[in-house]
Design an enzyme around this catalytic site. Structure first.
Site: not given
Ligand code: UD1
Ligand code: UDP
Length: 370
Positions: A99, A121, A135, A209, A211, A242
């Site tokens: 999602d 999923e 999501e 983490h 939003r 995160h």
């Molecule tokens: C995204 C997904 C969320 C999922 C989460 C898993 C959307 C809207 N959100 O949220 O559903 O649960 O990923 O973790 O699709 N960033 C880094 N490096 C990384 C990853 C993130 O620097 O490897 C930072 C960046 O500043 C980036 C910000 O995190 O702009 C947000 O990343 P984004 O993918 O937009 O949202 P998440 O909160 O990670």
């Molecule tokens: N995870 C990871 N390292 C971390 C925290 C989580 O590899 O430090 C893994 C965890 O095992 C799970 C996935 O990330 O499989 C979950 O991701 P996240 O919580 O970011 O996203 P969501 O599942 O809420 O979309």
């Protein structure tokens, strides 16, 4: 039989984890299907780490992440870039997972190019469009467009059918997160310095983490964690934070410097899995961790107001405790002081799958495409 090309589009850590078993299975025995891996790079470091662990090299990497990215901007960049890739590569079908914005925009781009979409999923719902945000909208839009819906549980399948999705296109296959977990637990892992060191105390693993919680709810989650730490000297906390700056700032402000709360960088997936196995209790708002914790028998407090994984709660493995600091702290203390409750939460049957979901998805895809 000519091979059909299936493009798997993903961009974040959880999608990479949950699609890895499908990619690996298709590479090993495609059943007449050729895999093409396209990553948006919605995440960068957190995505690359997972691909590295599973030995997956993307065929196309759009490298779209920007620091502190906004949803409309990322969605716009992804739609334009994915459209270009689909026009160039012309896959016979695409697969998306879950999602995220990558999943929803990948689906939309494929719709415009008239490429069929399989959704891994499918059918998770809270029925509150704004919770989780964005999501719940992302997965509903994906369900409207997809032509094959791979639901992890019966409940998810029923949710789709209740929305008038053709039942003959809905398949209950389990969740591929359990496949990924099994693959990982079967391998040797270099644990690194941050895993499992509890200094003789009970280890609490924390992640948050989402939003929809940013602002007062997220502050309250942090305060709740601090209260639990202050009231229970026998606990040691590990919190891999995160990389989203909107998470890192409040977490550092509320929790940095506490003698028994270790704030660390996101862990490599394989290290995180082993830390989950080693910990006593999990506090999280993550989706995937609710599933993994249930499979590993780790009692979990879900710091959200809704969950699209009610199976974890009905199985008795997790409790939905909201985002209020006092409520989070009370729930944790009740559990920490009640051995019977702890024991019963850690001995639940896992409703999310048996580790063979990827194979089922490929069997169905191959039958339909060939
Ligand atoms: C995204 C997904 C969320 C999922 C989460 C898993 C959307 C809207 N959100 O949220 O559903 O649960 O990923 O973790 O699709 N960033 C880094 N490096 C990384 C990853 C993130 O620097 O490897 C930072 C960046 O500043 C980036 C910000 O995190 O702009 C947000 O990343 P984004 O993918 O937009 O949202 P998440 O909160 O990670
Ligand atoms: N995870 C990871 N390292 C971390 C925290 C989580 O590899 O430090 C893994 C965890 O095992 C799970 C996935 O990330 O499989 C979950 O991701 P996240 O919580 O970011 O996203 P969501 O599942 O809420 O979309």
């Amino acid at each position: 039989m000519t091979n059909k090309t299936v493009m798997m589009i993903f961009g974040t850590r959880p999608e990479a984890i949950k699609l890895a078993p499908v990619v690996l299975d298709m590479q090993r025995d495609g059943r007449g299907l050729s895999p093409l891996v396209c990553v948006t790079g919605q995440h960068r470091q957190m995505l690359d780490q997972v691909n590295e662990w599973f030995g997956i090299t993307p065929d196309v990497d759009l490298n779209l992440m920007q620091a502190d990215q906004g949803l409309p901007e990322f969605a716009g960049r992804a739609l334009a870039s994915l459209t270009h890739v689909l026009k160039e590569r012309r896959p016979d079908a695409i697969l998306v997972q879950g999602d995220t914005t990558t999943a929803m925009i990948g689906t939309l781009a494929a719709f415009y190019q008239r490429v069929p979409v399989g959704h891994v999923e499918a059918g998770l719902r809270t029925r509150d469009l704004h919770n989780p945000f964005p999501e719940e909208m992302n997965r509903r839009v994906t369900s409207v467009i997809a032509s094959q819906h791979f639901a992890p549980t019966d409940q998810a399948a029923q949710a789709l059918i209740a929305e008038q999705v053709d039942a003959s296109r809905v398949f209950v296959v389990g969740n591929t997160v359990i496949d990924a977990l099994r693959i990982t637990l079967a391998r040797r892992v270099d644990l690194g310095p941050d895993c499992g060191r509890a200094n003789g105390r009970r280890l609490v693993l924390v992640t948050a983490h989402r939003r929809e919680s940013f602002g007062p709810a997220f502050e309250s989650i942090c305060q709740g964690i601090r209260k639990i730490a202050d009231r229970n000297q026998d606990l040691e906390f590990v919190y891999p934070v995160h990389l989203n700056p909107n998470v890192r700032e409040p977490v550092a402000r509320h929790l940095a410097g506490h003698p028994r709360i270790r704030l660390i960088e996101p862990l490599r997936y394989e290290q995180f899995v082993h830390l989950m196995s080693a910990c006593y209790l999990i506090l999280t708002d993550s989706g995937g961790i609710q599933e993994e914790a249930t499979a590993l028998g780790k009692p979990t407090l879900i710091m959200r107001n809704t969950t699209e994984r009610p199976e974890a709660v009905s199985a008795g493995a997790a409790m939905l405790v909201g985002t209020d600091a006092e409520r989070i702290a009370d729930a944790a203390e009740r559990l920490l002081n009640n051995c019977d409750m702890y024991r019963s939460m850690s001995h639940c049957a896992c409703p999310f799958g048996d580790g063979h979901s990827a194979g089922r998805i490929l069997d169905i895809l191959a039958e339909h495409l060939n």
